[in-house]
Design an enzyme around this catalytic site. Structure first.
Site, PDB file in Angstrom:
ATOM      1  N   ASP A  48     -81.822 -73.229   7.008  1.00 30.88           N
ATOM      2  CA  ASP A  48     -80.867 -71.729   6.252  1.00 30.88           C
ATOM      3  C   ASP A  48     -80.088 -70.836   7.822  1.00 30.88           C
ATOM      4  OD1 ASP A  48     -79.653 -69.705   4.896  1.00 30.88           O
ATOM      5  OD2 ASP A  48     -81.397 -68.661   4.696  1.00 30.88           O
ATOM      6  N   GLU A  94     -77.359 -75.411   4.702  1.00 27.35           N
ATOM      7  CA  GLU A  94     -76.319 -74.263   4.515  1.00 27.35           C
ATOM      8  C   GLU A  94     -75.042 -73.638   5.070  1.00 27.35           C
ATOM      9  OE1 GLU A  94     -77.597 -70.942   0.673  1.00 27.35           O
ATOM     10  OE2 GLU A  94     -77.247 -69.312   2.832  1.00 27.35           O
ATOM     11  N   ASP A 106     -85.108 -66.570   3.492  1.00 23.62           N
ATOM     12  CA  ASP A 106     -85.026 -67.498   4.318  1.00 23.62           C
ATOM     13  C   ASP A 106     -85.801 -69.058   3.995  1.00 23.62           C
ATOM     14  OD1 ASP A 106     -83.978 -65.779   6.172  1.00 23.62           O
ATOM     15  OD2 ASP A 106     -84.962 -64.519   6.627  1.00 23.62           O
TER      16      ASP A 106
END
Length: 172
Positions: free
Chosen positions: A7, A67, A139
Site C-alpha cells: 500500500d 494497490e 497502511d
C-alpha cells in the site's frame, strides 16, 4: 506462494506477506516503512526503497501486488504519491518479482464482498481471514488486503484453467 501486498505512500508504505496455497491463506508478517517528512523527497524515496529491500530480503516473496492509487484533489500530493508508487513498484520488479496492481474497490470487494467497504470493515475481515495477524496500522492492514486480493484472484484463475483443461480433455 508468498504474496507481498503493498500500500504505497510517501509518509507510510504498508506491506504485508501472506502465504497462499490454493484457497488457504496464512499470515506471515506485516509492517510499515515510514519516512521523515523533514527529509528531502529524494532521501525519502531512498528510505522507501531501502525499507522495502529489507522486507524482500527477509521474506523472499514470489509475487508483489500493489494497490493502484486513485488521484488526489491536490496535484502536488498526487505527484509525490506517484513518486512513492514508482519506487515501490521498481523495488519489487528489480528484485525479479512480477508486480500486479489492484484498484482499491477491487481489493475491498475481494476481502469484504463490497467495493464500498469502510477501512474498519476491511481490517475486521483481515483479522478473520488471516488468524494470528493481529491489529496493525491501517497502511499494513491495507497491504495485507491487497495480498489477499491477489491470492484469491490467483486461486480463481488457476481453478478456471484446470476446469477448462479438464473440459477439453486435458488433465485437471
Amino acid at each position: 506462494m508468498l504474496v507481498l501486498g503493498l500500500d504505497p505512500g510517501l509518509r507510510h508504505t504498508g506491506w504485508g506477506v501472506v502465504e497462499a496455497s490454493g484457497n488457504r491463506l496464512r499470515f506471515v508478517a506485516a509492517g510499515v516503512v515510514d519516512t521523515r517528512t523533514t527529509d528531502d523527497l529524494a532521501v525519502r524515496l531512498v528510505a522507501l526503497h531501502d525499507g522495502l529491500a529489507q522486507v524482500l530480503a527477509r521474506y523472499q516473496p514470489n509475487v508483489a501486488a500493489v494497490e493502484h492509487t486513485v488521484v488526489n484533489k491536490n496535484a502536488g500530493s498526487s505527484l509525490k504519491l506517484g513518486h512513492a508508487r514508482g519506487v515501490v513498484m521498481f523495488t519489487a520488479a528489480a528484485a525479479g518479482l512480477p508486480v500486479t496492481e489492484y484498484l482499491p474497490m477491487a481489493v475491498k470487494r475481494a476481502v469484504v464482498g463490497t467495493g464500498a467497504a469502510e477501512k474498519e470493515q476491511v481490517a475486521a475481515m483481515i483479522r478473520i481471514l488471516l488468524p494470528g495477524s493481529g491489529t496493525y496500522r491501517s497502511d499494513a492492514t491495507d497491504a495485507l488486503a491487497v495480498a489477499v486480493c491477489h491470492a484469491n484472484r490467483t486461486a480463481t484463475v488457476s481453478a478456471i484453467g484446470r476446469s477448462i483443461r479438464a473440459a477439453v480433455g486435458g488433465t485437471a
